[in-house]
Design an enzyme around this catalytic site. Structure first.
Site, PDB file in Angstrom:
ATOM      1  N   LYS A  93      84.968 108.387  21.833  1.00 21.21           N
ATOM      2  CA  LYS A  93      85.294 107.019  21.529  1.00 21.21           C
ATOM      3  C   LYS A  93      86.877 106.637  21.411  1.00 21.21           C
ATOM      4  O   LYS A  93      87.592 107.456  21.272  1.00 21.21           O
ATOM      5  CB  LYS A  93      84.884 106.711  20.064  1.00 21.21           C
ATOM      6  CG  LYS A  93      84.442 104.993  19.858  1.00 21.21           C
ATOM      7  CD  LYS A  93      83.009 104.590  20.372  1.00 21.21           C
ATOM      8  CE  LYS A  93      82.542 102.885  20.151  1.00 21.21           C
ATOM      9  NZ  LYS A  93      81.510 102.717  20.647  1.00 21.21           N
ATOM     10  N   GLY A 193      77.222  89.263  11.401  1.00 21.80           N
ATOM     11  CA  GLY A 193      77.886  89.655  12.463  1.00 21.80           C
ATOM     12  C   GLY A 193      77.140  88.698  13.765  1.00 21.80           C
ATOM     13  O   GLY A 193      76.364  89.375  14.309  1.00 21.80           O
ATOM     14  N   GLY A 195      78.269  88.295  17.004  1.00 25.63           N
ATOM     15  CA  GLY A 195      79.429  88.657  18.331  1.00 25.63           C
ATOM     16  C   GLY A 195      78.135  88.559  19.290  1.00 25.63           C
ATOM     17  O   GLY A 195      77.218  87.872  19.452  1.00 25.63           O
TER      18      GLY A 195
END
Length: 365
Positions: A93, A193, A195
């Site tokens: 990551k 959330g 998004g």
């Protein structure tokens, strides 16, 4: 342009890294470029099964330590996400420290791409929070080690819809285990959330007849989506004690902790956020003790990596769909295994993923 590389063995006894997150990471790369203002960290956790593939997150972290902790947790999670899903990939990551709305530009993306390229394919990047498909296209100008680029240039495009579909499959499997039916009609679902992934999940469960409650820090977006999906809205952080059936964390991680689990009224936790358990062992056990069915995040949010892996492996859209739908079956298997062995669902999923990594390591030796 400077890159400082730290091997995990060099920090074995450093108290700063005395945490679960720094768990056998192979390599940490600190990237700094004064000309563009780039400050980034690439974490490579494990490459036993293949190159470390994982998205890049751009976020305005409060400190470099906070950014480091995030990349350590996220890269480790990617190792087990790929392993439990059966992909020939390791875990990695990256995080870029900065405000994606005001500080992100093409020069910054190219510089970051050059750092990725310097690792020679050991790390392959992709889209994450604060990043878009177009950013991956810019990065591809300087390195082939990027996925999730636009379909017009041969990529798989935005992975968010597939990620959301996998979470939807995991949620339905959890409902099947907990309620005896995977039908979500009438179920009260809090999506925290909204998004790209969160909204697509809302679309799926709304179409099935769920009663959706939205929560997000962006009040304007909440207003828009509330009208679009005829959903209720709850503002602020005080949402965990709501009378709901399913809690779907789809923002940042660590929302499941001592305080929130104590308040939680939901019977199921199934969401897209990474690292939902603030402490994997303690909070996995607390959920189990409360009888809350937890669908392991690194399993049910794997649709995105399945989607971008197609660019590496060359498999078709049909296989992407098939592998993502199989998250339903794997989630049910995890619930049944956890019950049979009297362990948490997180531990059950982790054990299966770790066994695959150990087997591959043994074969190499």
């Amino acid at each position: 342009m400077k890159a400082e590389i730290i091997e995990s063995k060099d920090l074995k006894n450093d108290p700063v890294f005395g945490q679960l997150s720094f768990n056998n990471h192979e390599q940490i790369v600190f990237c700094n470029d004064e000309d563009t203002g780039l400050k980034a960290i690439i974490g490579i956790h494990n490459t036993t099964l293949g190159p470390a593939l994982g998205g890049t997150r751009m976020w305005q972290y409060k400190s470099e330590y906070e950014a480091l902790n995030d990349v350590l947790r996220l890269s480790r999670g990617m190792t087990y996400k790929s392993a439990i899903t059966g992909l020939k990939l390791g875990g990695g990551k990256a995080v870029i420290i900065g405000d994606a709305k005001t500080q992100k530009n093409d020069r910054l993306m190219r510089r970051f791409g050059e750092f990725v390229n310097s690792l020679g394919g050991k790390y392959i990047t992709a889209e994450d929070v604060g990043m878009e498909t177009r950013d991956m296209d810019i990065i591809k100008e300087v390195t082939p080690h990027v996925t999730g680029v636009s379909e017009t240039i041969g990529g798989s495009g935005n992975p968010s819809p597939i990620t959301a579909y996998g979470v939807y499959m995991g949620m339905k499997a959890a409902a099947k285990y907990k309620f005896g039916s995977d039908n979500l009609a009438g179920k009260k679902v809090l999506v925290q959330g909204v998004g790209h992934v969160g909204e697509t999940l809302v679309q799926h469960i709304t179409e099935e007849g769920a009663q959706v409650i939205l929560n997000d820090i962006n009040e304007k977006r909440l207003e828009e989506l509330s009208k679009k999906y005829n959903a209720n809205v709850v503002l602020g952080d005080d949402v965990y004690g709501l009378d709901i059936d399913i809690y779907a964390p789809c923002a940042l991680g660590a929302t499941l902790n001592d305080d929130t689990i104590n308040q939680l009224q939901a019977k199921i936790v199934a969401g897209a956020a990474n690292n939902q358990l603030a402490n994997e062992l303690r909070h996995g056990s607390l959920l189990q003790e409360k009888g809350i069915a937890y669908a392991p995040d690194f399993l049910i949010n794997a649709g995105g990596i399945i989607n971008v892996y197609a660019e590496v492996s060359g498999y078709s859209r049909d296989e992407i769909q098939e592998r993502t739908e199989n998250i339903y079956n794997t989630t049910l298997e995890i619930f049944n295994l956890a019950e049979k062995e009297n362990i948490t669902t997180h531990q059950a999923a982790f054990n299966i993923a770790q066994a695959r990594i150990d087997s591959a390591k043994k074969d190499k030796n």
